[in-house]
Design an enzyme around this catalytic site. Structure first.
Site, PDB file in Angstrom:
ATOM      1  N   ARG A  59       0.830  -1.214   0.000  1.00 52.32           N
ATOM      2  CA  ARG A  59       0.000   0.000   0.000  1.00 52.32           C
ATOM      3  C   ARG A  59       0.867   1.269   0.000  1.00 52.32           C
ATOM      4  O   ARG A  59       0.563   2.253  -0.682  1.00 52.32           O
ATOM      5  CB  ARG A  59      -0.909  -0.024   1.233  1.00 52.32           C
ATOM      6  CG  ARG A  59      -1.881   1.140   1.305  1.00 52.32           C
ATOM      7  CD  ARG A  59      -2.880   0.949   2.439  1.00 52.32           C
ATOM      8  NE  ARG A  59      -3.770   2.091   2.526  1.00 52.32           N
ATOM      9  CZ  ARG A  59      -3.995   2.788   3.636  1.00 52.32           C
ATOM     10  NH1 ARG A  59      -3.388   2.468   4.763  1.00 52.32           N
ATOM     11  NH2 ARG A  59      -4.831   3.813   3.628  1.00 52.32           N
ATOM     12  N   HIS A  63       0.632   4.309  -2.703  1.00 53.46           N
ATOM     13  CA  HIS A  63       0.388   5.701  -2.308  1.00 53.46           C
ATOM     14  C   HIS A  63       1.534   6.607  -2.750  1.00 53.46           C
ATOM     15  O   HIS A  63       1.318   7.781  -3.050  1.00 53.46           O
ATOM     16  CB  HIS A  63       0.179   5.804  -0.790  1.00 53.46           C
ATOM     17  CG  HIS A  63      -1.186   5.390  -0.351  1.00 53.46           C
ATOM     18  ND1 HIS A  63      -2.003   6.177   0.432  1.00 53.46           N
ATOM     19  CD2 HIS A  63      -1.909   4.255  -0.591  1.00 53.46           C
ATOM     20  CE1 HIS A  63      -3.155   5.552   0.657  1.00 53.46           C
ATOM     21  NE2 HIS A  63      -3.116   4.388   0.054  1.00 53.46           N
ATOM     22  N   ASN A  88      -3.326   9.397   4.056  1.00 54.66           N
ATOM     23  CA  ASN A  88      -2.083   8.663   4.314  1.00 54.66           C
ATOM     24  C   ASN A  88      -1.818   8.398   5.793  1.00 54.66           C
ATOM     25  O   ASN A  88      -0.813   7.782   6.140  1.00 54.66           O
ATOM     26  CB  ASN A  88      -0.887   9.429   3.728  1.00 54.66           C
ATOM     27  CG  ASN A  88      -0.821   9.331   2.213  1.00 54.66           C
ATOM     28  OD1 ASN A  88      -1.417   8.444   1.613  1.00 54.66           O
ATOM     29  ND2 ASN A  88      -0.105  10.254   1.587  1.00 54.66           N
ATOM     30  N   HIS A 186      -5.710  -5.893  -2.533  1.00 54.27           N
ATOM     31  CA  HIS A 186      -6.502  -5.941  -1.297  1.00 54.27           C
ATOM     32  C   HIS A 186      -6.699  -7.372  -0.805  1.00 54.27           C
ATOM     33  O   HIS A 186      -7.249  -7.571   0.271  1.00 54.27           O
ATOM     34  CB  HIS A 186      -7.863  -5.254  -1.492  1.00 54.27           C
ATOM     35  CG  HIS A 186      -7.767  -3.768  -1.546  1.00 54.27           C
ATOM     36  ND1 HIS A 186      -8.823  -2.958  -1.908  1.00 54.27           N
ATOM     37  CD2 HIS A 186      -6.739  -2.923  -1.273  1.00 54.27           C
ATOM     38  CE1 HIS A 186      -8.448  -1.682  -1.859  1.00 54.27           C
ATOM     39  NE2 HIS A 186      -7.190  -1.636  -1.492  1.00 54.27           N
TER      40      HIS A 186
END
Length: 323
Positions: A59, A63, A88, A186
């Site tokens: 992740r 990001h 974040n 995910h």
């Protein structure tokens, strides 16, 4: 089986050698030969203590890439940096990147970028979760800009429609196939009750739950996330195998068992639904393998978004601050 796995490796190898910019697999093979092994052993050591850190690293890379490109800008500390933008605040894995950098810097001073450490760590995180591995094109340099104000406009949010996600992905040169495939990460993720509790209790004006949630799954989620419970409680995004990288996430989307609204919405859009169906298909081995091929290809594309190479940017001495 061996010949099909060889084909998979060749496809990914070709993909990694055709990546945009001046990235190339094995960039550090002579500059810092132990770089990839040190990143790998660092990720492994941290995951032995906390297996959920693997999803955190994947992740963190995602990001990073969506804001200013894959340049380690998300790693910079400071009150107005990307790290402190609201989307974040739940990011994890910074300590893993810092640990790897602190081992690499004495060995190869000013050589291995924080952006590359993060890209390698994301690959290792997938591999250590029983997912595919791939040659990561390296040679990224670290960015010199990190601004919280740029995050929301670029980063997809779980509250947004498929159409909005499509635009945000397209802005980075990523298509619908990349979108669905990367969301498949995910399969090893977690989220906070805070980010989906509204689907359970007050999705509509009349206070009902989201009708796209499978009723039996709804009662499970309500038990895990009570209406006035702890919003920071972490819940698996893949209810069946949260530490294993597999296609069960797509089966959950198909069956109304997705936790995030944006994940479930992939089933409501004709184009993304077809891709979900392909991955969730009933021919077990074959379609599971297909996700294993597509995910590395999508990761190689995403991890080359707006990269700095050559003389652009810098190679940070410490990942959390500019030189």
């Amino acid at each position: 089986m061996e010949s099909s796995m060889w084909f998979v490796f060749v496809v990914i190898l070709v993909m990694s050698s055709c990546v945009q910019g001046q990235l190339k697999a094995g960039f550090y093979s002579s500059l810092c030969p132990r770089a990839e092994a040190i990143v790998r052993s660092t990720v492994e050591a941290h995951s032995n203590k906390d297996p959920t850190i693997l999803a955190g690293l994947l992740r963190l890379h995602f990001h990073d890439c969506f804001v200013q490109g894959c340049d380690g800008s998300v790693l910079i500390t400071g009150s107005s940096t990307e790290m402190n933008a609201p989307p974040n605040l739940g990011l994890r894995g910074f300590d893993v990147i810092d640990d790897a950098k602190s081992q690499l810097e004495p060995l190869c001073p000013g050589v291995v970028s924080c952006a590359d450490i993060l890209a390698l760590a994301a690959r290792d995180a997938v591999d250590l979760s029983n997912g595919p591995s791939w040659p990561v094109p390296t040679g990224r340099r670290d960015g010199r800009v990190s601004s919280a104000s740029e995050v929301s406009n670029n980063l997809p949010s779980p509250l947004e429609s498929v159409a909005t996600h499509r635009k945000k992905f397209a802005a980075k040169g990523l298509d619908d196939n990349d979108l669905v495939t990367l969301v498949g990460g995910h399969t090893i993720g977690q989220t906070d009750c805070l980010f989906f509790r509204y689907r359970l209790y007050n999705f509509t004006a009349t206070g009902n739950s989201d009708p796209t949630i499978n009723p039996s799954f709804l009662s499970q989620l309500q038990a895990l996330c009570p209406k006035d419970g702890d919003g920071s409680k972490r819940i698996a995004l893949d209810k069946d195998s949260q530490t294993k990288f597999d296609v069960s996430f797509f089966k959950n989307v198909r069956d109304g068992n997705a936790v995030l609204e944006s994940d479930q919405r992939l089933w409501g859009d004709a184009t993304t639904r077809t891709i979900v169906q392909n991955y969730a298909g009933s021919i077990r081995g074959l379609l599971g393998l297909r996700f294993d091929i597509e995910f590395p290809k999508a990761m190689i594309k995403m991890s080359s978004v707006e990269v700095k190479t050559g003389t652009q940017g810098e190679i940070r001495k410490v990942c959390s601050k500019f030189n």
